[in-house]
Motif scaffolding. Structure first.
Motif, PDB file in Angstrom:
ATOM      1  N   LYS A  27       0.830  -1.199   0.000  1.00 44.06           N
ATOM      2  CA  LYS A  27       0.000   0.000   0.000  1.00 44.06           C
ATOM      3  C   LYS A  27       0.867   1.253   0.000  1.00 44.06           C
ATOM      4  CE  LYS A  27      -4.195   0.009   1.295  1.00 44.06           C
ATOM      5  NZ  LYS A  27      -5.412   0.129   2.105  1.00 44.06           N
ATOM      6  N   CYS A  28       1.990   1.185   0.720  1.00 38.01           N
ATOM      7  CA  CYS A  28       2.930   2.309   0.704  1.00 38.01           C
ATOM      8  C   CYS A  28       3.456   2.549  -0.697  1.00 38.01           C
ATOM      9  CB  CYS A  28       4.123   2.038   1.606  1.00 38.01           C
ATOM     10  SG  CYS A  28       3.767   2.294   3.316  1.00 38.01           S
ATOM     11  N   LEU A  29       3.657   1.479  -1.425  1.00 38.56           N
ATOM     12  CA  LEU A  29       4.205   1.604  -2.768  1.00 38.56           C
ATOM     13  C   LEU A  29       3.139   2.006  -3.777  1.00 38.56           C
ATOM     14  CD1 LEU A  29       6.494  -1.525  -2.851  1.00 38.56           C
ATOM     15  CD2 LEU A  29       7.158   0.829  -2.513  1.00 38.56           C
ATOM     16  N   GLY A  30       1.932   2.175  -3.303  1.00 37.03           N
ATOM     17  CA  GLY A  30       0.910   2.691  -4.198  1.00 37.03           C
ATOM     18  C   GLY A  30      -0.053   1.662  -4.742  1.00 37.03           C
ATOM     19  N   ALA A  31      -0.203   0.542  -4.038  1.00 35.98           N
ATOM     20  CA  ALA A  31      -1.186  -0.439  -4.485  1.00 35.98           C
ATOM     21  C   ALA A  31      -2.590   0.054  -4.135  1.00 35.98           C
ATOM     22  CB  ALA A  31      -0.929  -1.778  -3.819  1.00 35.98           C
ATOM     23  N   LEU A  32      -3.513  -0.111  -5.056  1.00 27.66           N
ATOM     24  CA  LEU A  32      -4.894   0.252  -4.775  1.00 27.66           C
ATOM     25  C   LEU A  32      -5.553  -0.863  -3.974  1.00 27.66           C
ATOM     26  CD1 LEU A  32      -5.868   1.586  -8.275  1.00 27.66           C
ATOM     27  CD2 LEU A  32      -5.613   2.920  -6.201  1.00 27.66           C
ATOM     28  N   PHE A  81      -6.336  -3.880  -5.931  1.00 26.61           N
ATOM     29  CA  PHE A  81      -5.248  -4.802  -6.224  1.00 26.61           C
ATOM     30  C   PHE A  81      -5.079  -5.823  -5.105  1.00 26.61           C
ATOM     31  CE2 PHE A  81      -0.837  -6.083  -6.200  1.00 26.61           C
ATOM     32  CZ  PHE A  81      -0.635  -6.400  -7.526  1.00 26.61           C
ATOM     33  N   PRO A 103      -2.116   1.820   5.872  1.00 23.21           N
ATOM     34  CA  PRO A 103      -0.726   1.385   5.781  1.00 23.21           C
ATOM     35  C   PRO A 103       0.081   1.632   7.064  1.00 23.21           C
ATOM     36  CG  PRO A 103      -1.228   3.130   4.193  1.00 23.21           C
ATOM     37  CD  PRO A 103      -2.511   2.660   4.741  1.00 23.21           C
ATOM     38  N   VAL A 104      -0.170   2.764   7.729  1.00 21.55           N
ATOM     39  CA  VAL A 104       0.625   3.032   8.940  1.00 21.55           C
ATOM     40  C   VAL A 104       0.408   1.958   9.979  1.00 21.55           C
ATOM     41  CG1 VAL A 104       1.374   4.952  10.338  1.00 21.55           C
ATOM     42  CG2 VAL A 104      -0.381   5.317   8.624  1.00 21.55           C
ATOM     43  N   LEU A 132       0.978   8.802   4.662  1.00 24.33           N
ATOM     44  CA  LEU A 132       0.540   7.554   5.267  1.00 24.33           C
ATOM     45  C   LEU A 132      -0.381   7.827   6.450  1.00 24.33           C
ATOM     46  CD1 LEU A 132       3.832   5.503   5.317  1.00 24.33           C
ATOM     47  CD2 LEU A 132       1.969   5.375   3.707  1.00 24.33           C
ATOM     48  N   ASP A 133      -0.281   9.033   6.988  1.00 29.54           N
ATOM     49  CA  ASP A 133      -1.058   9.362   8.175  1.00 29.54           C
ATOM     50  C   ASP A 133      -1.552  10.793   8.010  1.00 29.54           C
ATOM     51  OD1 ASP A 133      -2.147   8.809  10.552  1.00 29.54           O
ATOM     52  OD2 ASP A 133      -0.260   8.421  11.605  1.00 29.54           O
ATOM     53  N   ALA A 141      -8.654   8.268  -1.690  1.00 28.00           N
ATOM     54  CA  ALA A 141      -7.793   7.080  -1.586  1.00 28.00           C
ATOM     55  C   ALA A 141      -7.075   6.783  -2.896  1.00 28.00           C
ATOM     56  CB  ALA A 141      -8.621   5.874  -1.162  1.00 28.00           C
ATOM     57  N   TYR A 142      -7.782   6.964  -3.983  1.00 25.30           N
ATOM     58  CA  TYR A 142      -7.217   6.646  -5.288  1.00 25.30           C
ATOM     59  C   TYR A 142      -6.055   7.581  -5.605  1.00 25.30           C
ATOM     60  CZ  TYR A 142      -7.148   5.479 -10.225  1.00 25.30           C
ATOM     61  OH  TYR A 142      -6.767   5.059 -11.459  1.00 25.30           O
ATOM     62  N   ALA A 200      -3.038   6.871  -3.474  1.00 25.04           N
ATOM     63  CA  ALA A 200      -2.300   5.718  -3.989  1.00 25.04           C
ATOM     64  C   ALA A 200      -1.460   6.141  -5.186  1.00 25.04           C
ATOM     65  CB  ALA A 200      -3.268   4.605  -4.383  1.00 25.04           C
ATOM     66  N   ARG A 218       1.564   8.022  -3.865  1.00 16.74           N
ATOM     67  CA  ARG A 218       2.557   7.118  -3.287  1.00 16.74           C
ATOM     68  C   ARG A 218       3.289   6.359  -4.367  1.00 16.74           C
ATOM     69  NH1 ARG A 218      -1.644   4.586   0.540  1.00 16.74           N
ATOM     70  NH2 ARG A 218      -1.950   6.313   1.966  1.00 16.74           N
ATOM     71  N   CYS A 219       2.540   6.090  -5.431  1.00 11.32           N
ATOM     72  CA  CYS A 219       3.096   5.263  -6.484  1.00 11.32           C
ATOM     73  C   CYS A 219       4.079   6.047  -7.342  1.00 11.32           C
ATOM     74  CB  CYS A 219       1.940   4.732  -7.316  1.00 11.32           C
ATOM     75  SG  CYS A 219       2.392   3.506  -8.476  1.00 11.32           S
ATOM     76  N   TYR A 253       9.634   5.042  -1.087  1.00 13.39           N
ATOM     77  CA  TYR A 253       9.884   4.798   0.328  1.00 13.39           C
ATOM     78  C   TYR A 253      11.058   3.864   0.537  1.00 13.39           C
ATOM     79  CZ  TYR A 253       5.325   6.743   1.333  1.00 13.39           C
ATOM     80  OH  TYR A 253       4.267   7.576   1.454  1.00 13.39           O
ATOM     81  N   PRO A 311       6.316  -1.757  -7.898  1.00 10.41           N
ATOM     82  CA  PRO A 311       5.666  -0.444  -8.025  1.00 10.41           C
ATOM     83  C   PRO A 311       5.318  -0.099  -9.466  1.00 10.41           C
ATOM     84  CG  PRO A 311       7.746  -0.258  -6.837  1.00 10.41           C
ATOM     85  CD  PRO A 311       7.655  -1.655  -7.310  1.00 10.41           C
ATOM     86  N   PHE A 327       2.069  -1.554 -10.255  1.00  5.89           N
ATOM     87  CA  PHE A 327       0.980  -0.728  -9.730  1.00  5.89           C
ATOM     88  C   PHE A 327       0.726   0.473 -10.626  1.00  5.89           C
ATOM     89  CE2 PHE A 327       2.447  -2.198  -5.316  1.00  5.89           C
ATOM     90  CZ  PHE A 327       1.719  -3.353  -5.454  1.00  5.89           C
TER      91      PHE A 327
END
Lengths: 202, 246
Positions: free
Chosen positions: A106-111, A114, A194-195, B63-64, B83-84, B87, B90-91, B96, B116, B119
Protein backbone atom coordinates in the motif's frame (compact mmCIF):
# COMPACT_ATOMS: atom_id res chain seq x y z
CA UNK A 1 2.15 -13.59 -8.05
CA UNK A 2 -0.65 -15.37 -6.22
CA UNK A 3 0.74 -18.64 -7.46
CA UNK A 4 4.08 -17.80 -5.85
CA UNK A 5 2.61 -16.94 -2.53
CA UNK A 6 0.66 -20.19 -2.55
CA UNK A 7 3.87 -22.04 -3.22
CA UNK A 8 5.64 -20.20 -0.45
CA UNK A 9 3.01 -21.28 2.03
CA UNK A 10 2.39 -24.61 0.42
CA UNK A 11 1.47 -26.57 3.50
CA UNK A 12 -1.06 -24.06 4.77
CA UNK A 13 -2.67 -23.77 1.36
CA UNK A 14 -2.78 -27.52 1.25
CA UNK A 15 -4.77 -27.64 4.47
CA UNK A 16 -7.20 -25.02 3.16
CA UNK A 17 -7.50 -26.91 -0.07
CA UNK A 18 -8.03 -30.19 1.77
CA UNK A 19 -11.05 -28.76 3.60
CA UNK A 20 -12.52 -27.98 0.25
CA UNK A 21 -11.59 -31.37 -1.17
CA UNK A 22 -13.38 -33.13 1.66
CA UNK A 23 -16.50 -31.00 1.56
CA UNK A 24 -16.80 -31.08 -2.22
CA UNK A 25 -16.09 -34.79 -2.44
CA UNK A 26 -18.80 -35.46 0.12
CA UNK A 27 -21.21 -33.31 -1.84
CA UNK A 28 -20.27 -35.02 -5.09
CA UNK A 29 -20.46 -38.47 -3.51
CA UNK A 30 -23.96 -38.08 -2.15
CA UNK A 31 -25.31 -36.39 -5.28
CA UNK A 32 -23.77 -38.89 -7.68
CA UNK A 33 -25.02 -41.84 -5.59
CA UNK A 34 -28.49 -40.43 -6.01
CA UNK A 35 -27.90 -39.99 -9.74
CA UNK A 36 -26.99 -43.64 -10.04
CA UNK A 37 -29.93 -44.82 -7.98
CA UNK A 38 -32.15 -42.61 -10.10
CA UNK A 39 -30.89 -44.23 -13.23
CA UNK A 40 -31.59 -47.66 -11.77
CA UNK A 41 -35.09 -46.60 -10.90
CA UNK A 42 -35.82 -45.22 -14.31
CA UNK A 43 -34.39 -48.32 -16.02
CA UNK A 44 -37.62 -50.21 -15.14
CA UNK A 45 -35.66 -53.32 -14.41
CA UNK A 46 -37.39 -55.19 -11.56
CA UNK A 47 -34.06 -56.63 -10.42
CA UNK A 48 -32.69 -53.18 -9.85
CA UNK A 49 -35.85 -52.13 -8.03
CA UNK A 50 -35.44 -55.01 -5.66
CA UNK A 51 -31.78 -54.24 -5.04
CA UNK A 52 -32.62 -50.62 -4.38
CA UNK A 53 -35.29 -51.59 -1.87
CA UNK A 54 -32.88 -53.97 -0.23
CA UNK A 55 -30.23 -51.32 0.12
CA UNK A 56 -32.59 -49.08 2.00
CA UNK A 57 -34.10 -46.71 -0.54
CA UNK A 58 -37.83 -46.09 -0.06
CA UNK A 59 -39.50 -46.41 -3.43
CA UNK A 60 -43.14 -45.79 -3.99
CA UNK A 61 -44.65 -47.45 -7.06
CA UNK A 62 -45.06 -44.26 -9.08
CA UNK A 63 -41.75 -42.54 -8.18
CA UNK A 64 -39.61 -41.40 -11.08
CA UNK A 65 -36.74 -39.95 -9.10
CA UNK A 66 -35.19 -40.36 -5.72
CA UNK A 67 -34.12 -37.50 -3.54
CA UNK A 68 -31.79 -37.30 -0.63
CA UNK A 69 -33.34 -37.76 2.76
CA UNK A 70 -33.56 -34.57 4.82
CA UNK A 71 -30.93 -35.93 7.16
CA UNK A 72 -28.50 -36.47 4.33
CA UNK A 73 -29.12 -32.97 3.03
CA UNK A 74 -28.45 -31.57 6.45
CA UNK A 75 -25.14 -33.30 6.66
CA UNK A 76 -24.12 -31.97 3.25
CA UNK A 77 -25.13 -28.42 4.18
CA UNK A 78 -23.32 -28.69 7.48
CA UNK A 79 -20.16 -29.96 5.86
CA UNK A 80 -20.20 -27.06 3.43
CA UNK A 81 -20.78 -24.62 6.29
CA UNK A 82 -17.86 -26.02 8.25
CA UNK A 83 -15.79 -25.76 5.12
CA UNK A 84 -16.59 -22.04 4.66
CA UNK A 85 -15.77 -21.30 8.28
CA UNK A 86 -12.51 -23.17 7.88
CA UNK A 87 -11.61 -21.19 4.79
CA UNK A 88 -12.42 -17.86 6.46
CA UNK A 89 -10.21 -18.82 9.37
CA UNK A 90 -7.32 -19.89 7.17
CA UNK A 91 -7.53 -16.78 5.02
CA UNK A 92 -7.72 -14.50 8.06
CA UNK A 93 -4.54 -16.12 9.30
CA UNK A 94 -2.88 -15.56 5.99
CA UNK A 95 -3.95 -11.89 6.03
CA UNK A 96 -2.57 -11.34 9.54
CA UNK A 97 0.62 -13.07 8.59
CA UNK A 98 1.04 -10.78 5.63
CA UNK A 99 0.08 -7.53 7.38
CA UNK A 100 3.49 -6.07 6.75
CA UNK A 101 3.62 -7.19 3.18
CA UNK A 102 0.25 -5.66 2.48
CA UNK A 103 1.27 -2.45 4.25
CA UNK A 104 4.39 -2.24 2.12
CA UNK A 105 2.40 -2.73 -1.03
CA UNK A 106 0.00 0.00 0.00
CA UNK A 107 2.93 2.31 0.70
CA UNK A 108 4.21 1.60 -2.77
CA UNK A 109 0.91 2.69 -4.20
CA UNK A 110 -1.19 -0.44 -4.48
CA UNK A 111 -4.89 0.25 -4.77
CA UNK A 112 -7.38 -1.51 -2.51
CA UNK A 113 -8.63 -3.25 -5.60
CA UNK A 114 -5.25 -4.80 -6.22
CA UNK A 115 -4.99 -6.22 -2.70
CA UNK A 116 -8.46 -7.74 -2.95
CA UNK A 117 -7.54 -9.19 -6.31
CA UNK A 118 -4.45 -10.93 -4.93
CA UNK A 119 -6.48 -12.71 -2.28
CA UNK A 120 -9.39 -13.51 -4.55
CA UNK A 121 -7.06 -14.96 -7.16
CA UNK A 122 -5.31 -17.04 -4.56
CA UNK A 123 -8.64 -18.31 -3.26
CA UNK A 124 -9.98 -19.12 -6.69
CA UNK A 125 -6.85 -21.10 -7.51
CA UNK A 126 -7.15 -23.03 -4.28
CA UNK A 127 -10.88 -23.36 -4.85
CA UNK A 128 -10.42 -24.70 -8.34
CA UNK A 129 -7.74 -27.21 -7.38
CA UNK A 130 -9.66 -28.33 -4.29
CA UNK A 131 -13.03 -28.63 -6.00
CA UNK A 132 -11.76 -30.51 -9.00
CA UNK A 133 -9.90 -32.97 -6.80
CA UNK A 134 -12.91 -33.21 -4.49
CA UNK A 135 -15.39 -33.81 -7.28
CA UNK A 136 -13.09 -36.40 -8.80
CA UNK A 137 -12.58 -38.23 -5.51
CA UNK A 138 -16.28 -38.07 -4.67
CA UNK A 139 -17.27 -39.26 -8.14
CA UNK A 140 -14.88 -42.19 -8.07
CA UNK A 141 -16.03 -43.15 -4.58
CA UNK A 142 -19.70 -43.00 -5.57
CA UNK A 143 -19.23 -44.99 -8.76
CA UNK A 144 -17.09 -47.67 -7.22
CA UNK A 145 -19.43 -47.82 -4.24
CA UNK A 146 -22.37 -48.35 -6.58
CA UNK A 147 -20.59 -51.05 -8.53
CA UNK A 148 -19.61 -52.73 -5.30
CA UNK A 149 -23.15 -52.64 -3.94
CA UNK A 150 -25.21 -53.31 -7.03
CA UNK A 151 -22.84 -55.36 -9.14
CA UNK A 152 -21.43 -54.66 -12.58
CA UNK A 153 -24.89 -55.08 -14.16
CA UNK A 154 -25.54 -51.39 -13.66
CA UNK A 155 -22.68 -50.30 -15.91
CA UNK A 156 -24.82 -50.19 -19.10
CA UNK A 157 -27.34 -47.84 -17.47
CA UNK A 158 -24.72 -45.62 -15.85
CA UNK A 159 -25.97 -42.01 -16.06
CA UNK A 160 -22.66 -40.51 -17.31
CA UNK A 161 -24.22 -37.24 -18.30
CA UNK A 162 -25.89 -36.72 -14.95
CA UNK A 163 -22.69 -37.61 -13.16
CA UNK A 164 -20.74 -35.08 -15.19
CA UNK A 165 -23.23 -32.29 -14.65
CA UNK A 166 -23.40 -33.08 -10.94
CA UNK A 167 -19.61 -32.96 -10.74
CA UNK A 168 -19.59 -29.63 -12.54
CA UNK A 169 -22.14 -28.33 -10.07
CA UNK A 170 -20.04 -29.56 -7.17
CA UNK A 171 -16.93 -27.87 -8.61
CA UNK A 172 -18.87 -24.66 -9.04
CA UNK A 173 -20.12 -24.85 -5.47
CA UNK A 174 -16.59 -25.44 -4.23
CA UNK A 175 -15.16 -22.42 -6.04
CA UNK A 176 -18.10 -20.34 -4.87
CA UNK A 177 -17.49 -21.37 -1.26
CA UNK A 178 -13.81 -20.58 -1.54
CA UNK A 179 -14.56 -17.09 -2.86
CA UNK A 180 -17.22 -16.57 -0.22
CA UNK A 181 -14.69 -17.51 2.44
CA UNK A 182 -12.01 -15.13 1.20
CA UNK A 183 -14.23 -12.10 0.72
CA UNK A 184 -14.24 -10.85 4.28
CA UNK A 185 -10.50 -11.34 4.92
CA UNK A 186 -9.61 -9.73 1.60
CA UNK A 187 -11.75 -6.67 2.22
CA UNK A 188 -10.32 -6.40 5.70
CA UNK A 189 -6.81 -6.50 4.26
CA UNK A 190 -7.58 -3.86 1.67
CA UNK A 191 -9.23 -1.45 4.09
CA UNK A 192 -6.25 -1.51 6.41
CA UNK A 193 -4.36 1.75 6.85
CA UNK A 194 -0.73 1.38 5.78
CA UNK A 195 0.62 3.03 8.94
CA UNK A 196 -1.15 0.56 11.15
CA UNK A 197 0.06 -2.28 9.01
CA UNK A 198 3.63 -1.07 9.23
CA UNK A 199 3.49 -0.68 12.97
CA UNK A 200 2.89 -4.39 13.43
CA UNK A 201 6.04 -6.13 14.55
CA UNK A 202 7.18 -8.92 12.37
CA UNK B 1 17.74 34.74 -0.67
CA UNK B 2 16.70 35.36 -4.22
CA UNK B 3 17.76 31.88 -5.17
CA UNK B 4 15.32 30.25 -2.83
CA UNK B 5 12.40 32.04 -4.35
CA UNK B 6 13.13 30.57 -7.73
CA UNK B 7 13.69 27.05 -6.50
CA UNK B 8 10.45 25.18 -6.14
CA UNK B 9 9.37 23.87 -2.80
CA UNK B 10 8.41 20.26 -3.16
CA UNK B 11 7.25 19.69 0.39
CA UNK B 12 5.64 22.28 2.55
CA UNK B 13 4.44 21.48 6.06
CA UNK B 14 2.48 24.17 7.88
CA UNK B 15 1.50 24.06 11.52
CA UNK B 16 1.25 20.32 11.71
CA UNK B 17 0.31 18.78 15.01
CA UNK B 18 -0.42 15.17 15.71
CA UNK B 19 -2.04 13.67 18.76
CA UNK B 20 -2.26 10.01 19.49
CA UNK B 21 -5.25 9.09 21.57
CA UNK B 22 -4.21 6.21 23.78
CA UNK B 23 -7.54 5.83 25.51
CA UNK B 24 -6.87 7.48 28.85
CA UNK B 25 -4.19 9.89 27.83
CA UNK B 26 -3.60 11.87 24.67
CA UNK B 27 0.00 12.15 23.56
CA UNK B 28 0.89 15.16 21.45
CA UNK B 29 3.72 13.88 19.38
CA UNK B 30 4.03 16.82 17.04
CA UNK B 31 3.43 20.27 18.45
CA UNK B 32 3.30 22.48 15.42
CA UNK B 33 5.85 21.90 12.71
CA UNK B 34 6.57 24.26 9.86
CA UNK B 35 8.92 23.09 7.16
CA UNK B 36 9.80 23.84 3.61
CA UNK B 37 11.91 21.47 1.59
CA UNK B 38 13.33 22.43 -1.77
CA UNK B 39 13.42 20.28 -4.85
CA UNK B 40 16.57 18.29 -5.44
CA UNK B 41 18.04 18.65 -1.98
CA UNK B 42 19.28 15.98 0.32
CA UNK B 43 17.62 16.71 3.64
CA UNK B 44 18.18 14.90 6.89
CA UNK B 45 15.77 15.06 9.75
CA UNK B 46 17.68 14.48 12.94
CA UNK B 47 16.41 14.01 16.42
CA UNK B 48 16.48 11.69 19.37
CA UNK B 49 14.12 8.74 19.28
CA UNK B 50 10.64 9.65 20.41
CA UNK B 51 10.99 13.17 19.07
CA UNK B 52 8.38 12.54 16.42
CA UNK B 53 10.63 11.95 13.42
CA UNK B 54 8.80 8.93 12.15
CA UNK B 55 5.42 10.52 12.77
CA UNK B 56 6.44 13.56 10.75
CA UNK B 57 7.65 11.20 8.12
CA UNK B 58 4.38 9.38 7.85
CA UNK B 59 2.67 12.75 7.44
CA UNK B 60 4.94 13.77 4.58
CA UNK B 61 4.49 10.40 2.96
CA UNK B 62 0.73 10.67 3.14
CA UNK B 63 0.54 7.55 5.27
CA UNK B 64 -1.06 9.36 8.18
CA UNK B 65 -3.18 12.44 8.51
CA UNK B 66 -2.18 15.33 10.77
CA UNK B 67 -4.52 16.30 13.61
CA UNK B 68 -4.12 19.93 12.63
CA UNK B 69 -2.21 21.74 9.95
CA UNK B 70 -1.53 20.94 6.36
CA UNK B 71 1.01 19.03 4.32
CA UNK B 72 1.56 20.10 0.75
CA UNK B 73 3.41 17.99 -1.77
CA UNK B 74 4.04 19.83 -5.00
CA UNK B 75 1.61 22.48 -3.73
CA UNK B 76 -1.15 19.91 -3.38
CA UNK B 77 -2.76 19.55 0.02
CA UNK B 78 -2.68 15.82 0.63
CA UNK B 79 -5.58 15.97 3.08
CA UNK B 80 -7.79 16.80 0.11
CA UNK B 81 -6.89 13.69 -1.84
CA UNK B 82 -9.10 10.63 -1.94
CA UNK B 83 -7.79 7.08 -1.59
CA UNK B 84 -7.22 6.65 -5.29
CA UNK B 85 -5.24 9.88 -5.63
CA UNK B 86 -3.23 9.07 -2.52
CA UNK B 87 -2.30 5.72 -3.99
CA UNK B 88 -1.29 7.49 -7.18
CA UNK B 89 0.85 9.92 -5.18
CA UNK B 90 2.56 7.12 -3.29
CA UNK B 91 3.10 5.26 -6.48
CA UNK B 92 4.49 7.99 -8.74
CA UNK B 93 5.72 10.85 -6.56
CA UNK B 94 7.17 9.20 -3.50
CA UNK B 95 9.62 6.38 -3.09
CA UNK B 96 9.88 4.80 0.33
CA UNK B 97 12.87 3.24 1.99
CA UNK B 98 12.31 1.62 5.36
CA UNK B 99 14.53 0.78 8.25
CA UNK B 100 13.45 -2.83 8.04
CA UNK B 101 13.77 -2.97 4.22
CA UNK B 102 10.26 -4.40 3.85
CA UNK B 103 10.90 -6.34 0.72
CA UNK B 104 8.29 -8.91 -0.19
CA UNK B 105 9.89 -12.17 0.92
CA UNK B 106 8.29 -14.43 -1.68
CA UNK B 107 9.50 -12.33 -4.60
CA UNK B 108 12.91 -12.12 -6.23
CA UNK B 109 14.94 -8.90 -6.20
CA UNK B 110 13.80 -8.06 -9.71
CA UNK B 111 10.13 -8.66 -8.90
CA UNK B 112 10.43 -6.48 -5.84
CA UNK B 113 11.78 -3.67 -7.98
CA UNK B 114 9.17 -4.05 -10.68
CA UNK B 115 6.29 -4.24 -8.19
CA UNK B 116 5.67 -0.44 -8.03
CA UNK B 117 5.79 -0.35 -11.81
CA UNK B 118 3.09 -2.99 -11.93
CA UNK B 119 0.98 -0.73 -9.73
CA UNK B 120 1.67 2.16 -12.09
CA UNK B 121 0.53 0.08 -15.04
CA UNK B 122 3.90 -0.16 -16.80
CA UNK B 123 3.85 -3.04 -19.31
CA UNK B 124 5.80 -6.13 -18.25
CA UNK B 125 8.75 -5.97 -20.65
CA UNK B 126 9.47 -2.31 -20.02
CA UNK B 127 9.23 -2.90 -16.29
CA UNK B 128 11.68 -5.79 -16.43
CA UNK B 129 14.27 -3.94 -18.48
CA UNK B 130 13.98 -0.87 -16.24
CA UNK B 131 14.19 -3.12 -13.19
CA UNK B 132 17.43 -4.67 -14.44
CA UNK B 133 18.80 -1.21 -15.16
CA UNK B 134 17.97 -0.04 -11.65
CA UNK B 135 19.51 -3.12 -10.08
CA UNK B 136 22.66 -2.49 -12.09
CA UNK B 137 22.67 1.13 -10.89
CA UNK B 138 22.65 0.06 -7.27
CA UNK B 139 25.39 -2.46 -7.97
CA UNK B 140 23.41 -5.68 -7.94
CA UNK B 141 23.92 -7.04 -11.44
CA UNK B 142 23.43 -10.76 -11.60
CA UNK B 143 21.58 -10.93 -8.31
CA UNK B 144 18.16 -10.25 -9.78
CA UNK B 145 16.87 -13.78 -9.32
CA UNK B 146 17.70 -13.93 -5.61
CA UNK B 147 15.05 -13.81 -2.92
CA UNK B 148 15.51 -11.22 -0.14
CA UNK B 149 16.44 -13.97 2.30
CA UNK B 150 19.38 -14.86 0.07
CA UNK B 151 20.77 -11.32 0.17
CA UNK B 152 22.70 -9.54 2.89
CA UNK B 153 21.20 -6.60 4.76
CA UNK B 154 23.10 -4.07 2.67
CA UNK B 155 22.05 -5.78 -0.53
CA UNK B 156 18.44 -5.89 0.60
CA UNK B 157 18.54 -2.18 1.28
CA UNK B 158 20.01 -1.66 -2.19
CA UNK B 159 17.07 -3.52 -3.65
CA UNK B 160 14.81 -1.26 -1.59
CA UNK B 161 16.59 1.80 -3.00
CA UNK B 162 16.09 0.48 -6.52
CA UNK B 163 12.44 -0.17 -5.72
CA UNK B 164 12.01 3.35 -4.38
CA UNK B 165 13.41 4.71 -7.65
CA UNK B 166 11.26 2.50 -9.86
CA UNK B 167 8.67 5.07 -10.89
CA UNK B 168 11.14 7.98 -11.02
CA UNK B 169 9.62 9.69 -7.99
CA UNK B 170 10.41 13.30 -7.12
CA UNK B 171 10.80 12.52 -3.44
CA UNK B 172 12.50 9.65 -1.68
CA UNK B 173 11.51 9.21 1.92
CA UNK B 174 14.00 7.16 3.86
CA UNK B 175 13.08 6.34 7.43
CA UNK B 176 16.36 5.44 9.11
CA UNK B 177 17.70 3.66 6.07
CA UNK B 178 20.90 2.72 7.87
CA UNK B 179 19.32 1.75 11.16
CA UNK B 180 19.67 -1.97 10.62
CA UNK B 181 23.01 -1.93 8.85
CA UNK B 182 26.59 -1.96 10.05
CA UNK B 183 28.85 1.06 9.66
CA UNK B 184 30.33 0.24 6.30
CA UNK B 185 27.20 -0.90 4.48
CA UNK B 186 25.37 2.04 6.02
CA UNK B 187 27.91 4.38 4.47
CA UNK B 188 27.52 2.66 1.13
CA UNK B 189 23.77 3.12 1.21
CA UNK B 190 24.15 6.77 2.16
CA UNK B 191 26.55 7.49 -0.67
CA UNK B 192 24.26 5.57 -3.02
CA UNK B 193 21.34 7.77 -1.99
CA UNK B 194 23.47 10.89 -2.37
CA UNK B 195 24.61 9.78 -5.81
CA UNK B 196 21.02 9.12 -6.89
CA UNK B 197 19.90 12.49 -5.63
CA UNK B 198 22.69 14.24 -7.53
CA UNK B 199 22.29 12.30 -10.75
CA UNK B 200 18.55 12.30 -10.99
CA UNK B 201 17.64 15.44 -9.10
CA UNK B 202 15.52 13.51 -6.64
CA UNK B 203 14.73 15.12 -3.32
CA UNK B 204 15.89 12.79 -0.59
CA UNK B 205 14.41 13.22 2.86
CA UNK B 206 15.79 10.89 5.44
CA UNK B 207 15.08 10.53 9.10
CA UNK B 208 18.03 9.38 11.07
CA UNK B 209 20.09 9.59 14.16
CA UNK B 210 23.10 8.46 12.26
CA UNK B 211 25.75 11.19 12.18
CA UNK B 212 27.26 9.77 9.00
CA UNK B 213 24.27 11.23 7.22
CA UNK B 214 25.30 14.76 8.11
CA UNK B 215 28.25 14.72 5.76
CA UNK B 216 26.16 14.35 2.65
CA UNK B 217 23.13 16.39 3.67
CA UNK B 218 22.42 19.71 2.05
CA UNK B 219 20.22 20.63 4.94
CA UNK B 220 19.68 19.23 8.39
CA UNK B 221 16.47 19.70 10.31
CA UNK B 222 16.77 19.07 14.01
CA UNK B 223 13.61 17.94 15.72
CA UNK B 224 13.25 17.98 19.46
CA UNK B 225 10.11 17.19 21.41
CA UNK B 226 7.76 17.55 18.49
CA UNK B 227 9.09 20.92 17.38
CA UNK B 228 11.64 22.05 14.88
CA UNK B 229 14.71 22.86 16.94
CA UNK B 230 16.88 24.38 14.23
CA UNK B 231 17.45 24.12 10.53
CA UNK B 232 21.01 24.18 9.31
CA UNK B 233 22.28 24.44 5.80
CA UNK B 234 25.33 22.54 4.75
CA UNK B 235 27.77 25.41 5.07
CA UNK B 236 26.68 26.28 8.59
CA UNK B 237 26.88 22.66 9.46
CA UNK B 238 30.49 22.30 8.51
CA UNK B 239 31.45 25.13 10.80
CA UNK B 240 29.46 23.47 13.48
CA UNK B 241 30.90 20.01 13.10
CA UNK B 242 34.27 21.13 11.86
CA UNK B 243 36.01 17.86 12.64
CA UNK B 244 34.11 15.88 10.05
CA UNK B 245 35.35 15.45 6.53
CA UNK B 246 33.01 15.19 3.64
Amino acid sequence: MSYKSIRARFFRSLVTTMTLVLAVSFLAFSQISIDIADAMLVSDNPVFHRILLQSGYDILPDDVSLSASPKQRWIVVLSLLVCVVGIINAQLMSVTERFREIGTMKCLGALDRFIVRIFVMEASMQGFAGSVTGAFVGGIAACSGAIFRFGTDILPIFPWQDILSTSALAIGTGIGLSLLGVLYPAIMAARMQPVEAMRVEQ
Amino acid sequence: MNREMIIKQIVRVTGVTKDFDLGKIVVNVLKGIDLEIETGKYVSIMGPSGSGKSTLFNMIGGLDKPTEGKVFIDEVDIAQLDAYELAWLRCRKIGYIFQTFNLIPVMTALENVTLPMTFAGVPGDTAISRGMELLAQVGLEGRHAHKPAELSGGQQQRVAVARALANTPSIILADEPTGNLDLKTGEEIISLLKQMSEEQGVTVISATHDYKMLNVSDQVIWIRDGRVDKIQDRDELEIHTGGMSS
